[in-house]
Design a protein around this motif. Structure first.
Motif, short mmCIF file in Angstrom:
data_model
loop_
_atom_site.label_atom_id
_atom_site.label_comp_id
_atom_site.label_asym_id
_atom_site.label_seq_id
_atom_site.Cartn_x
_atom_site.Cartn_y
_atom_site.Cartn_z
N GLU A 1 0.80 -1.24 -0.05
CA GLU A 1 -0.03 0.19 0.01
C GLU A 1 0.98 1.19 0.01
O GLU A 1 1.96 1.20 0.18
N TYR A 2 0.13 2.32 -0.36
CA TYR A 2 0.95 3.52 -0.27
C TYR A 2 -0.05 4.69 0.20
O TYR A 2 -1.13 4.44 0.51
N SER A 3 0.37 6.01 0.12
CA SER A 3 -0.40 6.98 0.78
C SER A 3 -1.48 7.42 -0.46
O SER A 3 -1.10 7.25 -1.60
N PRO A 4 -2.60 7.77 -0.32
CA PRO A 4 -3.51 8.06 -1.39
C PRO A 4 -3.05 9.03 -2.53
O PRO A 4 -3.47 9.02 -3.60
N VAL B 1 0.11 9.21 -3.42
CA VAL B 1 1.19 8.81 -4.03
C VAL B 1 1.37 9.16 -5.76
O VAL B 1 0.42 9.23 -6.24
N LEU C 1 4.86 4.91 -7.58
CA LEU C 1 4.09 3.69 -7.51
C LEU C 1 4.65 2.61 -8.30
O LEU C 1 4.85 1.37 -8.21
N ARG D 1 -8.42 3.86 -3.87
CA ARG D 1 -8.11 5.04 -3.09
C ARG D 1 -6.96 6.04 -3.60
O ARG D 1 -6.64 6.95 -3.02
N TYR D 2 -6.33 5.48 -4.58
CA TYR D 2 -5.21 6.35 -5.19
C TYR D 2 -5.59 7.21 -6.23
O TYR D 2 -6.06 6.89 -7.37
N CYS E 1 -3.75 9.11 -8.39
CA CYS E 1 -3.28 8.98 -9.67
C CYS E 1 -3.76 7.91 -10.57
O CYS E 1 -4.07 7.91 -11.76
#
Length: 241
Positions: free
Chosen positions: A111-114, A116, A121, A142-143, A145
């Motif tokens: 997972e990453y921050s929304p 990102v 990524l 949720r992302y 990008c």
């Protein structure tokens, strides 16, 4: 039809921001069983500086949960995994067995921050692939990008990554905007897995019945089987999806 498989949740007690106690965990697992789930890969957060429990601690906690349910929920299978907040060190830690993969397979949930950036990524998932792991991008709805250009999701899939969305997103649990995006991703057929991402038994439970009903009505039982049985079973068996 055999029971469903959940590959993303936070059921282990007192490990991360999920279950607060063994009692809460048992309540969550009873919900899962009543929803038709028979296999669970527990995926506690791994995030440097915040969630960094040792594998031995995670394994001991999982075994404790198994002992607690062996008589009441004997058909429920539990495996260990993790939800990895990507950092430059995580591949080295995976290679040193300091972060669990999903059920001991080559698959990892990342997972990453929304907010990102797409290039970060893509490049980081590519590093996971080059290291021999099969990355599953957690809750892709949720992302920002990817929301802006769903062709980018296909770019990641073509590279070798896999996509997971949350069942609760389809039910509107994260707002109308996220719900619309999750449905668009399904319509475009660029989703491999649907999971609960459960954290508790109240507002983020181990529930999939509503989602299964929607998928079955909109796309048919073959999609239900793909998302909740066949593809997650391939993870456990360490087979390519």
């Amino acid at each position: 039809m055999e029971g469903y498989v959940d590959i993303h949740n936070h059921i282990l007690p007192q490990i991360d921001d999920g279950s607060h106690s063994i009692e809460q965990t048992i309540r969550m697992l009873n919900t899962a069983y009543n929803e038709g789930i028979r296999v669970i890969i527990a995926t506690p957060h791994y995030k440097e500086g915040r969630y960094q429990k040792k594998v031995a601690k995670l394994e001991a906690t999982l075994n404790c949960v198994k002992d607690e349910i062996k008589d009441t929920l004997p058909e429920l299978e539990l495996y260990l995994g993790s939800e990895i907040y990507y950092s430059h060190e995580c591949i080295s830690l995976l290679e040193q067995k300091q972060i669990p993969t999903l059920a001991g397979s080559r698959y990892i949930l990342v997972e990453y921050s929304p907010g990102v950036e797409f290039n970060y990524l893509k490049n980081s998932l590519q590093k996971c692939l080059f290291a021999g792991y099969l990355p599953i991008l957690a809750h892709i709805e949720r992302y920002k990008c990817l929301e802006q250009d769903m062709d980018l999701v296909e770019e990641l899939i073509d590279m070798g990554a896999y996509m997971q969305i949350n069942a609760s997103s389809l039910a509107g649990g994260f707002g109308c905007k996220t719900k619309r995006l999750a449905k668009k991703l399904l319509k475009r057929n660029i989703v491999h897995l649907i999971a609960t991402d459960a954290h508790n038994e109240a507002n983020r439970p181990l529930s999939i019945k509503e989602c299964v009903k929607y998928i079955n009505k909109k796309y048919g039982q073959s999609y239900v089987i793909k998302f909740f049985i066949e593809n997650p079973r391939k993870i456990i068996n360490d087979e390519y999806i």
